[in-house]
Motif scaffolding. Structure first.
Motif, PDB file in Angstrom:
ATOM      1  N   ARG A 154      -8.593  -1.720  -4.485  1.00 22.48           N
ATOM      2  CA  ARG A 154      -7.935  -1.304  -3.084  1.00 22.48           C
ATOM      3  C   ARG A 154      -8.562  -2.451  -2.299  1.00 22.48           C
ATOM      4  O   ARG A 154      -7.474  -2.665  -1.389  1.00 22.48           O
ATOM      5  CB  ARG A 154      -8.602  -0.009  -2.642  1.00 22.48           C
ATOM      6  N   GLU A 160      -3.372  -0.664   3.655  1.00 21.30           N
ATOM      7  CA  GLU A 160      -3.598   0.711   4.215  1.00 21.30           C
ATOM      8  C   GLU A 160      -3.317   1.831   3.246  1.00 21.30           C
ATOM      9  O   GLU A 160      -3.908   2.627   2.681  1.00 21.30           O
ATOM     10  CB  GLU A 160      -3.264   0.925   5.633  1.00 21.30           C
ATOM     11  N   SER A 161      -1.812   1.641   3.222  1.00 18.65           N
ATOM     12  CA  SER A 161      -1.235   2.938   2.292  1.00 18.65           C
ATOM     13  C   SER A 161       0.141   2.442   1.802  1.00 18.65           C
ATOM     14  O   SER A 161       0.781   1.589   2.224  1.00 18.65           O
ATOM     15  CB  SER A 161      -1.391   4.107   2.944  1.00 18.65           C
ATOM     16  N   ASP A 163       3.499   4.794   0.523  1.00 18.14           N
ATOM     17  CA  ASP A 163       4.143   6.188   0.399  1.00 18.14           C
ATOM     18  C   ASP A 163       5.094   6.100  -0.772  1.00 18.14           C
ATOM     19  O   ASP A 163       6.441   5.995  -0.288  1.00 18.14           O
ATOM     20  CB  ASP A 163       4.791   6.740   1.741  1.00 18.14           C
ATOM     21  N   THR A 183      -3.338   6.885  -5.991  1.00 12.92           N
ATOM     22  CA  THR A 183      -3.626   8.074  -5.309  1.00 12.92           C
ATOM     23  C   THR A 183      -4.345   7.780  -4.130  1.00 12.92           C
ATOM     24  O   THR A 183      -3.960   8.319  -2.949  1.00 12.92           O
ATOM     25  CB  THR A 183      -4.445   9.110  -6.020  1.00 12.92           C
ATOM     26  N   SER A 184      -5.259   6.960  -3.991  1.00  9.79           N
ATOM     27  CA  SER A 184      -6.203   6.516  -2.871  1.00  9.79           C
ATOM     28  C   SER A 184      -5.460   5.737  -1.983  1.00  9.79           C
ATOM     29  O   SER A 184      -5.812   5.687  -0.728  1.00  9.79           O
ATOM     30  CB  SER A 184      -7.526   5.819  -3.263  1.00  9.79           C
ATOM     31  N   LEU A 185      -4.283   5.133  -2.380  1.00 12.96           N
ATOM     32  CA  LEU A 185      -3.397   4.501  -1.267  1.00 12.96           C
ATOM     33  C   LEU A 185      -2.269   5.204  -0.897  1.00 12.96           C
ATOM     34  O   LEU A 185      -1.360   4.558  -0.322  1.00 12.96           O
ATOM     35  CB  LEU A 185      -2.769   3.314  -2.220  1.00 12.96           C
ATOM     36  N   GLY A 186      -2.112   6.512  -1.094  1.00  7.54           N
ATOM     37  CA  GLY A 186      -1.226   7.438  -0.587  1.00  7.54           C
ATOM     38  C   GLY A 186       0.000   7.658  -1.646  1.00  7.54           C
ATOM     39  O   GLY A 186       0.997   8.260  -1.135  1.00  7.54           O
ATOM     40  N   CYS A 187      -0.140   7.045  -2.826  1.00 10.41           N
ATOM     41  CA  CYS A 187       1.097   7.373  -3.490  1.00 10.41           C
ATOM     42  C   CYS A 187       1.086   8.774  -4.102  1.00 10.41           C
ATOM     43  O   CYS A 187      -0.001   9.432  -4.463  1.00 10.41           O
ATOM     44  CB  CYS A 187       1.232   6.349  -4.735  1.00 10.41           C
ATOM     45  N   HIS A 188       2.247   8.981  -4.531  1.00  8.51           N
ATOM     46  CA  HIS A 188       2.468  10.259  -5.170  1.00  8.51           C
ATOM     47  C   HIS A 188       2.653   9.932  -6.660  1.00  8.51           C
ATOM     48  O   HIS A 188       3.772   9.517  -6.984  1.00  8.51           O
ATOM     49  CB  HIS A 188       3.740  11.198  -4.609  1.00  8.51           C
TER      50      HIS A 188
END
Length: 438
Positions: A154, A160-161, A163, A183-188
């Motif tokens: 990361r 940052e993220s 989506d 997941t920690s990066l905001g991915c589903h």
């Protein structure tokens, strides 16, 4: 005795790869190592091979940091994180379940080079190791390196993220860290074959196109933005675009290289890489450095200061600013970030694809045949590379004659920018081989 191939020691368990070999390798490695990181993929045979390896290391007085079932890049990178002298992955990577192997790592994250492999082979052959005194044997520490790997990737990504909706086909292997990272990066994240199982019941371990049809179908028929696939030890990574298109190795290599390199820099690729990669990179003044086939050779070339990236179309990707180990989870996060910025389907449309022809020819003695081929080709052509077999650059096309690493075969590869020329060049390559077989 030759134990090491292009990717460490691999072969059938109980034949090529045995507990006795693992014990001897531990003893040999322990001669000049104070601390060694050890991990394995989920194959059942990995447990007794790990035990034998650890026994040999401890008998030699070497301390062991055991990271358990872990991705090979986790093991490779942990050598530096824990200030160890070497690392060993007990893995056969993408090979079938009946195989296993042992791959050695340096503190830089690079696999052992030829000199290091030869040193270990010689010690095993000669029995050149002594046990430590009874009160100086090595200790064993268990450590969960997976969380550290996720944190480091990361940070490497410096983002940052995202989506994004991602499907990760773990292939019943050790690559679950990729799920942690995304997941920690905001991915589903949705997973396939996520339960570690060294029998690889979900699909064959190698993430080739024909083994990733379930992933391609799921991505295409859902709202997923991208699909990711790993092999058993997650040193390899392959990707699927949102329309279900499986990215070829050469296209993936071209995309990674163009994103990593600045004008005037180079990327390291094996001699069997498509001409399309060089053409695509030339558009932005990025050069290509050819290497023998094998990630250890790509990693060696990637040490040069002007080499920004190294990769093999088989799915091994190296960012030398981060590690010289092929890191499938880092590759997964990187290609997900590229897709989040601009869809892969749009990117791959810009990479040229050329017709490539492949053939295999049985021979009685591949070494002597290749020596005769080399002599003839060097006499007949000007632009010849003999790093790994014989590669001839014809300007608008190329061909490669290369001995198989495991069989009495010579592999013949030819590529050109149009179909007719590709057929013509394949015929030329066969003509170079024919007299050498007589």
């Amino acid at each position: 005795m030759t134990l090491f191939g292009t990717s460490g020691i691999r072969g059938p368990v109980g034949e090529t790869v045995t507990a006795d070999l693992a014990l001897s390798l531990g003893r040999a490695l322990g001669v000049d190592c104070d601390r060694v990181v050890v991990g394995r993929d989920p194959r059942a045979s990995g447990e007794f091979l790990r035990s034998a390896l650890v026994a040999g290391l401890c008998e030699s007085g070497t301390d062991v940091i055991d990271v358990g079932v872990a991705a090979t890049p986790t093991v490779g990178r942990a050598v530096g994180w824990r200030d160890a002298d070497a690392g060993v992955s007990v893995t056969a990577s993408h090979n079938p379940p009946a195989d296993n192997g042992l791959k050695l790592w340096q503190p830089s994250g690079q696999a052992f080079d030829s000199d290091g492999q030869e040193r270990i082979e010689a010690r095993i052959a000669e029995g050149a190791f002594e046990p430590a005194a009874w009160d100086e044997s090595g200790s064993v520490e268990t450590w969960d390196a997976r969380a550290r790997h996720a944190e480091v990737v990361r940070a490497d990504l410096d983002r940052e993220s995202m989506d994004s909706r991602v499907v990760v086909d773990v292939g019943n292997g050790a690559g679950g860290v990729t799920v942690d990272i995304l997941t920690s990066l905001g991915c589903h994240v949705e997973t396939l074959n996520a339960q570690p199982d060294g029998a690889f019941p979900g699909r064959p371990s190698e993430p080739k196109a024909e083994n990733c049809t379930s992933l391609s179908t799921l991505v295409a028929e859902s709202d997923a933005d991208i699909g990711i696939a790993h092999d058993g030890d997650a040193d390899r990574m392959r990707a699927v675009a949102d329309d279900g298109t499986y990215l070829t190795g050469d296209v993936t290599l071209a995309l990674f290289a163009r994103a990593a390199a600045e004008p005037g820099q180079r990327v390291a690729v094996p001699v069997d890489t498509s001409l399309a990669v060089a053409d695509y990179l030339a558009e932005v003044d990025v050069g290509v450095e050819y290497t023998p086939v094998g990630d250890v050779y790509v990693a060696e070339a990637a040490e040069a200061p002007d080499v920004a990236f190294g990769g093999e179309p088989s799915g091994a990707w190296i960012w030398p600013d981060h590690t010289l180990c092929p890191d499938g989870p880092l590759a997964a996060a990187t290609i997900a970030a590229l897709n989040a910025d601009r869809p892969l389907a749009d990117r791959i449309a810009e990479v040229p694809t050329y017709p490539i022809r492949r053939d295999s020819v049985e021979v009685e003695d591949k070494e002597s045949v290749m020596e005769r081929v080399r002599e003839r080709v060097l006499a007949d052509y000007d632009d010849v590379t003999t790093l790994d077999g014989v590669r001839v650059d014809l300007g608008d096309a190329w061909f490669l004659l290369r001995a198989s690493g495991t069989q009495q075969l010579v592999r013949v590869t030819a590529e050109a920018r149009d179909e007719g020329r590709a057929d013509e060049v394949l015929s030329t390559a066969r003509d170079c081989l024919a007299p050498a077989r007589e």
